[in-house]
Write an enzyme that holds these catalytic residues in place. Structure first.
Site, short mmCIF file in Angstrom:
data_model
loop_
_atom_site.label_atom_id
_atom_site.label_comp_id
_atom_site.label_asym_id
_atom_site.label_seq_id
_atom_site.Cartn_x
_atom_site.Cartn_y
_atom_site.Cartn_z
N ASP A 1 1.02 -1.35 0.00
CA ASP A 1 0.06 0.16 0.00
C ASP A 1 0.74 1.19 -0.12
OD1 ASP A 1 -2.16 2.15 0.53
OD2 ASP A 1 -1.91 1.45 2.69
N HIS B 1 -3.96 4.33 7.07
CA HIS B 1 -2.89 4.02 5.99
C HIS B 1 -1.32 4.08 6.62
CE1 HIS B 1 -5.34 3.21 2.68
NE2 HIS B 1 -6.21 4.18 3.01
#
Length: 572
Positions: free
Chosen positions: A216, A390
């Site tokens: 990611d 994140h």
């Protein structure tokens, strides 16, 4: 909520074996991203070994401002449809729209098994029920630590912390080597549900050897570590304490169930009831309570219409609209158009989210309208009212260091995010020639020697969803809508007699000069239509072409552009 008959929940064994014998080992493994590269959303990728495939995620993204009237954008999965018989299953990392949102449009065409956690499958089931209620999916519930063997692939689920419960990473073992897909993750050591990212599993994989790491990239530009979700809880509690006499309205993502849980806990401590506003907020919280992911008593909640009559210091409104979505709860409240909730000076509004790239104008407009209602608004980033789900730069470094991959490909980010994440991997020792920044549709071929090469392309792109209709992303629909928005439309109705003579010409326009404003121009256009029909007495299509040509000749003398011209020919 128990899953339907299409769901299997084989929990006694930690490893399950699919049907079919493994084929003889082949030389190469292929990884093919079909979405999520150079963009936020639309995440889907494929691992292929011989005649076998597994798919990871199948999400959507929301339309950009110039996509007039478009509701959703989903990946072009023509490649998957052509290879449907090779797909062993779709593995879902978590329940956010950018990872599951395309399934209602894609899954009925593929009709393959779907693997995910209990909450993720519950969310997918709800989405399928809205779009394709007759379809019966082949759901297979898994949990962190489970392994599923399907042909040549053994897929291991690994717990990761994210802004929605039950996030997973996947380690896919193949005859060529192991591929690790991190999914969306952060390294929160104090998560609300106590479920931390499984460092041990990643370290074990690193010791065993990882061929390819897919990671990611969303927050690669943020230095340091992403703060814990608990910091938001502390900020919210302080705001509750400072504004005891006000009604508190909190806007956040409906899927952020950890934040919803903190709001519920704080509301109970301050003796406030909670009103849920927004269809998705109601759906997410209801499902999470049903499945045990959110703990809140039934008597904590009140209907929105009752909340507006209660004393301000006795209620909290939890609503959608943190991204300024035009028909969301918060935006309707800010316009004074919400049926149940009216905002005013008695309200404190907390926008507990950061604008997604592209939504900044919508959010700014909403904040301005909230202030105009007389509300006090808390939205600044420095007030710790939102944290990301994140990993930031230092966490991404830690993950690469734990996994120690031979090859690396950043995923889930705009192009600059991918480039910066790739450089980060090089700085941490991954050989430069084994770090790949790919585009949707690129084919990355990997060998057991730890070598990779970009080897060809498959069809990839985007499909627009307008209601339930779908069309090519670069097709004529958007072009037509842009032309109508810029120049308007001019319809010309011509009535012809049996002998072909022109009996009547009428014009109607939208977004262009009206006939009352330009009588001379419309008279000239009418004469141009008559001349066109006199010079082209043949079939209707050629006559329509002649009408457009003659009218454009007239319009070109008045302006640089001209409206879309739609001739209609009727005969007596």
């Amino acid at each position: 909520m128990g899953m339907e008959s299409g769901v299997s929940n084989a929990r006694p064994s930690r490893q399950r074996r699919g049907k079919g014998k493994s084929p003889k080992p082949r030389k190469d493994l292929k990884w093919i991203p079909l979405g999520g590269m150079g963009e936020i959303g639309k995440n889907v990728s494929v691992l292929q070994y011989g005649d076998e495939m597994v798919v990871i995620d199948c999400g959507l993204k929301f339309p950009e401002e110039e996509m007039l009237g478009i509701d959703l954008v989903i990946p072009d999965v023509s490649f998957l449809e052509e290879n449907r018989d090779k797909i062993k299953g779709i593995f879902i990392t978590h329940g956010h729209e950018d990872h599951i949102g395309a399934l209602p449009f894609v899954l009925p065409k593929l009709d393959v098994p779907v693997y995910g956690t209990r909450l993720t499958l519950g969310l997918i089931k709800n989405k399928l029920g809205e779009v394709c209620p007759r379809y019966r999916p082949k759901f297979n519930e898994i949990s962190a630590g489970d392994s599923v063997t399907l042909g040549s692939f053994t897929v291991r689920a690994i717990a990761v912390c994210h802004s929605i419960p039950d996030g997973l990473a996947y380690a896919v073992k193949t005859p060529v080597g192991t591929v690790v897909h991190t999914g969306d993750f952060k390294l929160d050591n104090q998560p609300i549900d106590g479920r931390t990212t499984d460092y041990g599993a990643f370290a074990e994989l690193g010791r065993e050897g990882v061929l390819l790491m897919l990671s990611d990239s969303t927050n690669v530009e943020r230095e340091g570590f992403t703060p814990s979700e608990r910091t938001v809880g502390r900020t919210l509690e302080q705001l509750f304490r400072l504004h005891k006499d006000k009604r508190i309205v909190i806007a956040t993502f409906a899927s952020n169930l950890h934040r919803a849980q903190q709001v519920f806990n704080i509301a109970m401590r301050y003796n406030r009831k909670v009103a849920l506003v927004g269809r998705s907020m109601l759906a997410y919280v209801e499902l999470a309570r049903e499945l045990g992911y959110v703990n809140a008593p039934e008597d904590l909640f009140v209907p929105a219409q009752e909340a507006d009559r209660m004393s301000p210091n006795r209620v909290v409104v939890l609503t959608t609209g943190s991204q300024g979505e035009p028909f969301s709860g918060l935006v309707l409240m800010s316009k004074g158009e919400h049926r149940q909730i009216r905002l005013g000076q008695r309200d404190l509004v907390i926008i507990s989210a950061t604008p997604i790239p592209g939504n900044e104008k919508l959010v700014s407009r909403t904040i301005n309208m909230l202030f105009s209602c007389g509300c006090e608004v808390v939205y600044e980033r420095d007030q710790a009212i939102h944290v990301s789900g994140h990993a930031s730069r230092e966490e991404l470094k830690m993950m690469i260091s734990l996994i120690k991959p031979k090859c690396f490909a950043p995923v889930h980010g705009e192009y600059r995010h991918l480039v910066r994440h790739a450089q980060l991997a090089r700085d941490l020792g991954v050989p430069s020639k084994e770090v790949f920044v790919l585009s949707n549709g690129d084919v990355l071929t990997l060998t057991s020697q730890g070598k990779g090469r970009v080897d060809g392309r498959v069809q990839a792109g985007a499909i627009m969803v307008d209601g339930l209709a779908m069309g090519e992303f670069q097709g004529s629909l958007l072009k037509e809508r842009r032309e109508l928005a810029l120049d308007g439309v001019l319809a010309v109705s011509v009535l012809l007699g049996q002998d072909g003579s022109v009996r009547d010409v009428k014009m109607e326009s939208r977004g262009f000069l009206h006939s009352q404003e330009a009588k001379d121009l419309y008279g000239e256009l009418e004469r141009a239509v008559i001349r066109a029909l006199e010079s082209c007495p043949s079939g209707d299509e050629s006559a329509k072409t002649a009408i457009r040509k003659r009218m454009r000749e007239v319009l070109s003398r008045y302006s640089r552009g001209y409206p879309s011209i739609i001739p209609l020919i009727n005969r007596l």
